[in-house]
Design a protein around this motif. Structure first.
Motif, PDB file in Angstrom:
ATOM      1  N   LEU A  49       0.783  -1.413   0.033  1.00  0.00           N
ATOM      2  CA  LEU A  49       0.180   0.090  -0.002  1.00  0.00           C
ATOM      3  C   LEU A  49       0.816   0.935  -0.227  1.00  0.00           C
ATOM      4  O   LEU A  49       0.157   2.651  -1.042  1.00  0.00           O
ATOM      5  CB  LEU A  49      -0.897   0.118   1.489  1.00  0.00           C
ATOM      6  N   SER A  50       2.042   1.289   0.511  1.00  0.00           N
ATOM      7  CA  SER A  50       2.850   2.244   0.442  1.00  0.00           C
ATOM      8  C   SER A  50       2.864   3.217  -0.740  1.00  0.00           C
ATOM      9  O   SER A  50       4.021   3.713  -1.080  1.00  0.00           O
ATOM     10  CB  SER A  50       3.913   2.320   1.699  1.00  0.00           C
ATOM     11  N   LYS A  51       3.308   2.047  -1.369  1.00  0.00           N
ATOM     12  CA  LYS A  51       3.608   2.623  -3.125  1.00  0.00           C
ATOM     13  C   LYS A  51       2.890   3.540  -3.590  1.00  0.00           C
ATOM     14  O   LYS A  51       2.820   4.038  -4.756  1.00  0.00           O
ATOM     15  CB  LYS A  51       4.394   1.560  -3.953  1.00  0.00           C
ATOM     16  N   HIS A  52       1.376   3.247  -3.085  1.00  0.00           N
ATOM     17  CA  HIS A  52       0.598   4.186  -3.480  1.00  0.00           C
ATOM     18  C   HIS A  52       0.339   5.379  -2.354  1.00  0.00           C
ATOM     19  O   HIS A  52      -0.861   6.347  -2.865  1.00  0.00           O
ATOM     20  CB  HIS A  52      -1.184   3.596  -4.203  1.00  0.00           C
ATOM     21  N   ILE A  53      -0.289   5.088  -1.403  1.00  0.00           N
ATOM     22  CA  ILE A  53      -0.959   5.711  -0.356  1.00  0.00           C
ATOM     23  C   ILE A  53       0.478   5.759   1.353  1.00  0.00           C
ATOM     24  O   ILE A  53       1.117   5.161   1.227  1.00  0.00           O
ATOM     25  CB  ILE A  53      -2.056   5.338  -0.180  1.00  0.00           C
ATOM     26  N   SER A  85      -2.131  10.498   2.844  1.00  0.00           N
ATOM     27  CA  SER A  85      -2.481  11.205   2.091  1.00  0.00           C
ATOM     28  C   SER A  85      -2.025  10.053   0.717  1.00  0.00           C
ATOM     29  O   SER A  85      -1.508   8.998   1.101  1.00  0.00           O
ATOM     30  CB  SER A  85      -1.207  12.079   1.584  1.00  0.00           C
ATOM     31  N   MET A  86      -2.826  10.671  -0.431  1.00  0.00           N
ATOM     32  CA  MET A  86      -2.593   9.427  -1.634  1.00  0.00           C
ATOM     33  C   MET A  86      -1.349  10.146  -2.142  1.00  0.00           C
ATOM     34  O   MET A  86      -1.453  11.244  -2.024  1.00  0.00           O
ATOM     35  CB  MET A  86      -4.232   9.547  -2.715  1.00  0.00           C
ATOM     36  N   LYS A  87      -0.824   9.037  -2.576  1.00  0.00           N
ATOM     37  CA  LYS A  87       0.579   9.588  -3.031  1.00  0.00           C
ATOM     38  C   LYS A  87       0.316   9.882  -4.982  1.00  0.00           C
ATOM     39  O   LYS A  87      -0.305   9.217  -5.524  1.00  0.00           O
ATOM     40  CB  LYS A  87       1.774   8.510  -2.728  1.00  0.00           C
TER      41      LYS A  87
END
Length: 89
Positions: A49-53, A85-87
């Motif tokens: 998930l950390s790749k995107h948010i 936040s959203m990346k």
């Protein structure tokens, strides 16, 4: 003065908390999921998930719980994932 009603309601609350904890332990046991496996799943989810948010990892929580009768009471993975936040890509 001792308030019997407050005392009894507090006991009922403690009883419900203990009952819920026992239920979760039994569900985890029946799903054959150790705490170590649950930690590995959590780490994998955070990584993916950390790749995107951006995630609040301190608030991140996963549990295995029992589903309703429509799925024959199969275990389900339930996640509470606070998003900071959203990346943007």
């Amino acid at each position: 003065m001792f308030d019997l009603l407050k005392f009894l309601s507090r006991q009922e609350s403690s009883k419900n908390v203990a009952k819920e904890r026992l239920r979760l332990v039994l569900v985890h046991d029946r799903a054959n999921c150790s705490p170590e496996l649950l930690d590995l799943i959590k780490e994998d989810l955070i990584t993916a998930l950390s790749k995107h948010i951006e995630i609040d990892q301190d608030g991140f929580d996963i549990q295995i719980t029992k589903t309703d009768a429509s799925t024959n009471g199969l275990p389900a993975l339930v996640a509470n994932i606070p998003i900071r936040s959203m990346k943007r890509s």
